[in-house]
Design a protein around this motif. Sequence first.
Motif, PDB file in Angstrom:
ATOM      1  N   GLN A   2      23.279  15.991 -36.785  1.00  0.00           N
ATOM      2  CA  GLN A   2      22.368  17.116 -36.605  1.00  0.00           C
ATOM      3  C   GLN A   2      21.286  17.117 -37.685  1.00  0.00           C
ATOM      4  OE1 GLN A   2      23.809  21.221 -37.081  1.00  0.00           O
ATOM      5  NE2 GLN A   2      22.961  21.622 -35.054  1.00  0.00           N
ATOM      6  N   LYS A   3      20.093  17.508 -37.271  1.00  0.00           N
ATOM      7  CA  LYS A   3      18.979  17.555 -38.207  1.00  0.00           C
ATOM      8  C   LYS A   3      19.117  18.729 -39.169  1.00  0.00           C
ATOM      9  CE  LYS A   3      15.480  15.337 -35.274  1.00  0.00           C
ATOM     10  NZ  LYS A   3      15.019  14.363 -36.281  1.00  0.00           N
ATOM     11  N   ASP A   4      18.485  18.618 -40.314  1.00  0.00           N
ATOM     12  CA  ASP A   4      18.445  19.692 -41.301  1.00  0.00           C
ATOM     13  C   ASP A   4      17.284  20.611 -40.927  1.00  0.00           C
ATOM     14  OD1 ASP A   4      18.224  21.383 -43.449  1.00  0.00           O
ATOM     15  OD2 ASP A   4      18.287  19.810 -44.976  1.00  0.00           O
ATOM     16  N   TYR A   5      17.576  21.612 -40.091  1.00  0.00           N
ATOM     17  CA  TYR A   5      16.509  22.452 -39.563  1.00  0.00           C
ATOM     18  C   TYR A   5      15.903  23.367 -40.610  1.00  0.00           C
ATOM     19  CZ  TYR A   5      17.428  20.603 -34.987  1.00  0.00           C
ATOM     20  OH  TYR A   5      17.560  19.734 -33.931  1.00  0.00           O
ATOM     21  N   GLN A   6      16.674  23.714 -41.625  1.00  0.00           N
ATOM     22  CA  GLN A   6      16.108  24.523 -42.693  1.00  0.00           C
ATOM     23  C   GLN A   6      14.980  23.769 -43.392  1.00  0.00           C
ATOM     24  OE1 GLN A   6      16.957  27.807 -43.280  1.00  0.00           O
ATOM     25  NE2 GLN A   6      15.075  27.686 -44.505  1.00  0.00           N
ATOM     26  N   LEU A   8      13.282  21.247 -42.037  1.00  0.00           N
ATOM     27  CA  LEU A   8      12.207  21.057 -41.059  1.00  0.00           C
ATOM     28  C   LEU A   8      11.356  22.323 -40.925  1.00  0.00           C
ATOM     29  CD1 LEU A   8      14.068  19.085 -38.235  1.00  0.00           C
ATOM     30  CD2 LEU A   8      12.487  18.179 -39.936  1.00  0.00           C
ATOM     31  N   ILE A   9      12.021  23.478 -40.932  1.00  0.00           N
ATOM     32  CA  ILE A   9      11.306  24.749 -40.847  1.00  0.00           C
ATOM     33  C   ILE A   9      10.380  24.911 -42.042  1.00  0.00           C
ATOM     34  CG2 ILE A   9      11.603  27.260 -41.010  1.00  0.00           C
ATOM     35  CD1 ILE A   9      14.204  26.862 -39.327  1.00  0.00           C
ATOM     36  N   SER A  10      10.898  24.607 -43.225  1.00  0.00           N
ATOM     37  CA  SER A  10      10.101  24.703 -44.445  1.00  0.00           C
ATOM     38  C   SER A  10       8.904  23.763 -44.393  1.00  0.00           C
ATOM     39  CB  SER A  10      10.973  24.381 -45.662  1.00  0.00           C
ATOM     40  OG  SER A  10      10.213  24.403 -46.846  1.00  0.00           O
ATOM     41  N   GLN A  38      18.605  28.259 -36.030  1.00  0.00           N
ATOM     42  CA  GLN A  38      17.563  27.550 -36.769  1.00  0.00           C
ATOM     43  C   GLN A  38      16.823  26.542 -35.890  1.00  0.00           C
ATOM     44  OE1 GLN A  38      19.333  25.967 -40.403  1.00  0.00           O
ATOM     45  NE2 GLN A  38      18.548  27.751 -41.505  1.00  0.00           N
ATOM     46  N   VAL A  39      17.513  25.959 -34.919  1.00  0.00           N
ATOM     47  CA  VAL A  39      16.822  25.003 -34.050  1.00  0.00           C
ATOM     48  C   VAL A  39      15.763  25.717 -33.213  1.00  0.00           C
ATOM     49  CG1 VAL A  39      18.528  25.120 -32.160  1.00  0.00           C
ATOM     50  CG2 VAL A  39      17.064  23.117 -32.379  1.00  0.00           C
ATOM     51  N   LEU A  40      16.067  26.951 -32.758  1.00  0.00           N
ATOM     52  CA  LEU A  40      15.078  27.714 -32.000  1.00  0.00           C
ATOM     53  C   LEU A  40      13.896  28.116 -32.880  1.00  0.00           C
ATOM     54  CD1 LEU A  40      17.254  30.073 -29.761  1.00  0.00           C
ATOM     55  CD2 LEU A  40      15.878  28.121 -29.024  1.00  0.00           C
ATOM     56  N   LEU A 346      19.531  21.674 -29.211  1.00  0.00           N
ATOM     57  CA  LEU A 346      19.114  22.866 -28.462  1.00  0.00           C
ATOM     58  C   LEU A 346      20.128  23.210 -27.384  1.00  0.00           C
ATOM     59  CD1 LEU A 346      17.010  25.028 -27.663  1.00  0.00           C
ATOM     60  CD2 LEU A 346      15.885  23.259 -26.268  1.00  0.00           C
ATOM     61  N   LYS A 347      20.605  22.203 -26.645  1.00  0.00           N
ATOM     62  CA  LYS A 347      21.577  22.444 -25.592  1.00  0.00           C
ATOM     63  C   LYS A 347      22.852  23.082 -26.125  1.00  0.00           C
ATOM     64  CE  LYS A 347      21.668  18.320 -23.613  1.00  0.00           C
ATOM     65  NZ  LYS A 347      22.014  17.286 -22.614  1.00  0.00           N
ATOM     66  N   LYS A 348      23.239  22.699 -27.329  1.00  0.00           N
ATOM     67  CA  LYS A 348      24.431  23.302 -27.939  1.00  0.00           C
ATOM     68  C   LYS A 348      24.215  24.780 -28.222  1.00  0.00           C
ATOM     69  CE  LYS A 348      25.668  18.989 -30.319  1.00  0.00           C
ATOM     70  NZ  LYS A 348      25.740  18.336 -31.658  1.00  0.00           N
ATOM     71  N   THR A 349      22.974  25.145 -28.485  1.00  0.00           N
ATOM     72  CA  THR A 349      22.643  26.524 -28.859  1.00  0.00           C
ATOM     73  C   THR A 349      22.557  27.437 -27.649  1.00  0.00           C
ATOM     74  OG1 THR A 349      21.423  25.791 -30.812  1.00  0.00           O
ATOM     75  CG2 THR A 349      20.898  27.977 -29.976  1.00  0.00           C
ATOM     76  N   ILE A 350      22.004  26.931 -26.560  1.00  0.00           N
ATOM     77  CA  ILE A 350      21.706  27.805 -25.417  1.00  0.00           C
ATOM     78  C   ILE A 350      22.737  27.737 -24.309  1.00  0.00           C
ATOM     79  CG2 ILE A 350      19.233  27.762 -25.870  1.00  0.00           C
ATOM     80  CD1 ILE A 350      18.939  25.678 -23.679  1.00  0.00           C
ATOM     81  N   VAL A 351      23.795  26.924 -24.505  1.00  0.00           N
ATOM     82  CA  VAL A 351      24.858  26.858 -23.468  1.00  0.00           C
ATOM     83  C   VAL A 351      25.528  28.217 -23.322  1.00  0.00           C
ATOM     84  CG1 VAL A 351      27.134  25.927 -22.973  1.00  0.00           C
ATOM     85  CG2 VAL A 351      25.313  24.400 -23.676  1.00  0.00           C
TER      86      VAL A 351
END
Length: 351
Positions: A2-6, A8-10, A38-40, A346-351
């Motif tokens: 998994q990506k480090d979304y924190q 990436l957001i920064s 965080q992915v959203l 994303l799919k893991k988040t919105i399932v």
Amino acid sequence: MQKDYQQLISSVRGRINPENFALKKAFSDELSTISYSQVLIYIRLAMKGVEPEYTQRSKDAGERVKEHLSKELENVTFRYQGSVMTNTHIKGYSDIDLLTISDKFYSYDASNIQQLLASSERRSKYYQSSIEKLEKEVNASSYLGNSIQDLKDLRIKSENVLNGVYSVCDTSKPKAIKIKNLSLNREVDTVIANWYDDVSSIINNKGDYRGIQIFNQATNSKENPDYPFLSIKRINERSSETNGRLKKMIRFLKNSKANSNQDIDLNSFEINAICYDIHPSKYENLSFYELVPVIYNQMKEIVTDDNKADSLVSVDGREYIYRYKQSRKDNLRILLAEIEAIFVDLKKTIV
């Protein structure tokens, strides 16, 4: 992995809003509704346009250069090109391209137009009114001056004007004069060019269909034609029709490329074409996160289907993007892997 979304957001925040201007309340409220993921948040930020204050400074810097040049130059037209004009740029400190176009002459695709007019088969594919426009172009009086010298003179005069105004003025580049407006903290590239018309431009009454040829000082010649204005027009219109969704997808790909740990040789020209090729019916009513699978499926089809890749054309419709260009497809494959990783998360988040 998994990506480090924190992170990436920064990264995206620092790119599109480097001075941390307060976000508009509506957008801030929107982010608060998806704060659980965080992915959203990353996807939404990666699709967001640069804060208007930054973009306006870029445009203001361009306008000031135009004002200085217009006082000293004659027989020129000024136009802008680049992603700032479609609001698909992803950097707050984006520079801007000011085209300084000579009005003393223009060039046109004489060889192709004459061949078309000489072929009954090719003529039959056009309306008579279009044929008449092409014939009028061929029969018009030709320019008797020296077009290369005119462009060279325009370059020298522009250099002299800008050198006299800006303390930071780089005249070493063959295709542009780069200045920096220190008060606005923006760079502007002044590009010398002439108008260029092909068949499509002429039969469509020129306007935004016109191309340009950039003057190359190092080679003392004109570059191959480019058609920036039709691309700008089409992207702006298509995005308006889809309530900004086209530009969201373009920015998302640009930010995903910028955030990659790999060096991806993929330019705005290609990214624009990839997104513009998607039929609006596939995304015009979707929410922001639902655009991700649309982009992913488009890219995957291009990478895996040679017919799809070979048929993809530029936004202006004049150039094949991937036909006979395997290296471009290889770079698209790298970006596809980046998008696929986000899609999976994303799919893991919105399932």
